[in-house]
Design a protein around this motif. Structure first.
Motif, mmCIF file in Angstrom:
data_model
loop_
_atom_site.group_PDB
_atom_site.id
_atom_site.type_symbol
_atom_site.label_atom_id
_atom_site.label_comp_id
_atom_site.label_asym_id
_atom_site.label_seq_id
_atom_site.Cartn_x
_atom_site.Cartn_y
_atom_site.Cartn_z
ATOM 1 N N SER A 148 49.543 38.225 30.537
ATOM 2 C CA SER A 148 49.142 38.791 31.833
ATOM 3 C C SER A 148 47.637 39.054 31.870
ATOM 4 N N ILE A 149 47.055 39.491 30.755
ATOM 5 C CA ILE A 149 45.605 39.710 30.696
ATOM 6 C C ILE A 149 44.876 38.382 30.823
ATOM 7 N N ASN A 150 45.361 37.350 30.142
ATOM 8 C CA ASN A 150 44.725 36.038 30.219
ATOM 9 C C ASN A 150 44.840 35.439 31.621
ATOM 10 N N SER A 151 45.956 35.644 32.280
ATOM 11 C CA SER A 151 46.114 35.091 33.624
ATOM 12 C C SER A 151 45.216 35.814 34.616
ATOM 13 N N LYS A 152 44.979 37.131 34.408
ATOM 14 C CA LYS A 152 44.099 37.886 35.315
ATOM 15 C C LYS A 152 42.642 37.486 35.119
ATOM 16 N N THR A 153 42.251 37.214 33.876
ATOM 17 C CA THR A 153 40.849 36.839 33.619
ATOM 18 C C THR A 153 40.588 35.419 34.081
ATOM 19 N N ASN A 154 41.584 34.570 34.076
ATOM 20 C CA ASN A 154 41.399 33.184 34.519
ATOM 21 C C ASN A 154 41.400 33.062 36.033
ATOM 22 N N SER A 155 41.924 34.046 36.739
ATOM 23 C CA SER A 155 42.002 33.976 38.216
ATOM 24 C C SER A 155 40.709 34.303 38.883
#
Length: 84
Positions: free
Chosen positions: A77-84
């Protein structure tokens, strides 16, 4: 194919049930001896302790797996938020 698998399955179960009849027919002399000497309670206690240890071990493993799954989900979830 389904007929053959059902045939093999029924043959397997018939052999297993006949094997169990032979086992049940034999008298358990060792169990009778343990019962006569009062040692059957020791055997039951040891089996119960082993079973309890296995249950506790599996519960601890389950907790560790849940913890790791939560960490992986948080990282994703942290990686998906930083990639968005």
């Amino acid at each position: 194919m389904k007929k053959y698998s059902l045939l093999l399955l029924s043959l397997f179960f018939s052999v297993v049930t006949k094997a169990q009849v032979g086992i049940v027919a034999a008298e358990p002399e060792m169990a009778d001896q343990f019962r006569a000497n009062g040692k059957i309670y020791i055997v039951i206690t040891v089996i119960a302790m082993i079973f309890l240890a296995i249950v506790v071990f599996l519960a601890l493993i389950e907790r560790k797996i849940k913890h790791l799954e939560n960490q992986v989900n948080e990282d994703q979830s942290i990686n998906s938020k930083t990639n968005s």
